[in-house]
Scaffold this active site. Structure first.
Site, PDB file in Angstrom:
ATOM      1  N   LYS A 108     -13.221 -40.836  -1.763  1.00 15.08           N
ATOM      2  CA  LYS A 108     -12.711 -40.711  -0.392  1.00 15.08           C
ATOM      3  C   LYS A 108     -11.549 -41.670  -0.196  1.00 15.08           C
ATOM      4  CE  LYS A 108     -12.636 -41.803   4.211  1.00 15.08           C
ATOM      5  NZ  LYS A 108     -12.054 -43.001   4.871  1.00 15.08           N
ATOM      6  N   GLU A 147      -6.345 -43.650  10.197  1.00 14.97           N
ATOM      7  CA  GLU A 147      -7.147 -44.812   9.805  1.00 14.97           C
ATOM      8  C   GLU A 147      -6.237 -46.023   9.624  1.00 14.97           C
ATOM      9  OE1 GLU A 147     -10.420 -46.093   6.415  1.00 14.97           O
ATOM     10  OE2 GLU A 147     -10.076 -43.963   6.838  1.00 14.97           O
TER      11      GLU A 147
END
Length: 443
Positions: free
Chosen positions: A283, A86
């Protein structure tokens, strides 16, 4: 359909596996075979090691290996290795580390390092009878596991305690031994499972031969012996703290510092009470935690499962972090279970895992717990700071710009020009497409 079934796949060599897969599941078998082979390591000995990590391996799946510098943790500065795909995660962690560096950095404390295992069994005796028999049985269990625990005990670890539970809601005759372990710098899964299986064998032998048992009490069935990845007593805390006055010097925002801190505190409190927000909030914490866990070849699935269970330990899923403002002092903290190892497993087999530990100064498991917790807190701070100021998309899409450009086949020159073009513009898929169309027209 029948042609896609196969027997003995695991016994085939790697090339045969690839040939079969390409023929039955891929549209361009030759190109697919070449692409899979292109990711093999050029060092054949190293590739054999990588192949041995898993079953039915046909190639490698690379992930970016990045560094977040300037992490001051308990007065020591670290460069933290992070493995993640990411785009904004490493940038956010590095930004938060830099933000807190002049404010004293991160503070951490290991609360405890207890790991757990369970021996599940069924026994026909009563609770009172088991309670009377257990003290002597515990001595036997420990004695007959000595050959497994001796080395760990030399390092300061071993079996800490044995607790027994009876849970009739599972089955009328269900019992459990919950065993607490200290595994030092090892994650300890193999050690714990071996001890538990030995306990099972000892228990079975005891039931079949102990003279003090009645015929009915000899009925004992071992169900399973396995470690628990829920380790609520293997916990580390991390926090940052400073005065409003000091934060104002570091905060790069037009907001008044108290206004920023109050918005930040409210954002955390939302995640404390609203599970829909808490899942996304946590998360973000695991974006940072998992990255370092992966870089050091620890088990990120176990870490995640344990962390999420811990977040719901009072019956509702909540934020793992907390924020408080008391007078002029801002405090942001995280408490999380992290069962980690720095010896054994892949930590010494995977070359980049070895390098990660070297970069971190060859930490003990306790020190690694603290580094990873601080990284999770930094990631959380970076995300929340963006959310309550500029919004998450501005920074995220800036980081994502290069991926979009590559999708459109941009050249290195186009990528550099696009970075300049979008310096003060909103990045979106459509905007990048329009930029590329305009660029190509001009050229």
């Amino acid at each position: 359909m029948q042609d896609k079934k196969i027997a003995g796949f695991s016994k085939m060599d790697k090339q045969a596996k690839i040939d079969w897969l390409s023929t039955h599941f891929l549209e361009e078998p030759t190109a697919a075979t070449q692409e899979l082979a292109s990711f093999w390591h050029q060092d054949e000995d190293l590739q054999r090691i990588l192949d041995g990590f898993s079953e039915n391996t046909i190639s490698n799946f690379p992930l970016p290996f990045g560094i977040a510098p300037n992490f001051m943790i308990n007065g020591k500065v670290y460069a933290v290795p992070m493995v993640i795909e990411e785009s904004s995660v490493v940038a956010a962690a590095a930004s938060a580390a830099k933000f807190w560096l002049p404010l004293g950095g991160f503070h951490t404390e290991v609360v405890d390092t207890v790991k757990l295992g369970q021996l599940h069994f069924r026994w026909s005796g009563t609770t009172e009878r088991w309670q009377a028999l257990f003290p002597e049985l515990e001595q036997r269990l420990r004695l007959e596991a000595t050959h497994l625990t001796a080395n760990m005990e030399k390092r300061g670890g071993g079996i800490l305690r044995l607790d027994w539970l009876r849970k009739t809601e599972i089955a009328p005759d269900y019992y459990q031994l919950r065993v607490s372990f200290e595994t030092c710098d090892s994650m300890g899964a193999n050690f714990i499972n071996s001890v538990l299986e030995q306990f099972g064998a000892t228990l079975q032998q005891w039931a079949s031969s102990a003279p003090e048992l009645t015929q009915k009490e000899r009925e004992l069935q071992i169900l399973m012996a396995i470690l628990s990845n829920y380790t609520p007593d293997c916990v580390v805390k991390a926090w940052v703290e400073c005065s409003m006055e000091d934060m104002q010097k570091t905060l790069k925002t037009g907001d008044d510092v108290r206004h920023f801190c109050q918005k930040f505190e409210t954002a955390v409190n939302i995640a404390v009470h609203d599970p829909y927000r808490a899942v996304t909030h946590n998360k973000g914490i695991f974006n940072g935690i998992d990255s370092v866990v992966l870089a050091t070849a620890n088990d990120f699935r176990a870490i995640e499962a344990c962390g999420h269970a811990y977040a719901a330990r009072d019956g509702q899923y909540r934020s793992l972090s907390r924020c408080t403002i008391k007078g002029d002092t801002f405090r942001f903290e995280l408490e999380i279970p992290l069962a980690l190892g720095t010896v054994g497993g892949l930590t010494k087999l995977h070359p980049l895992a070895k390098m990660s530990l070297q970069i971190l100064g060859q930490p003990s498991a306790r020190e690694l717990m603290q580094v990873i917790a601080a990284t999770g807190l930094a990631q959380n701070f970076g995300a929340l700071r963006s959310l309550v100021t500029t919004g998450i998309q501005a920074g995220h899409m800036k980081m994502h710009l290069q991926n979009i450009l590559i999708h459109f086949g941009a050249t290195p020159a186009q990528i550099e020009e696009a970075k300049v073009h979008f310096e003060d513009r909103t990045v979106s898929f459509t905007a990048v497409r329009e930029f590329m169309a305009q660029y190509n027209t001009v050229q």
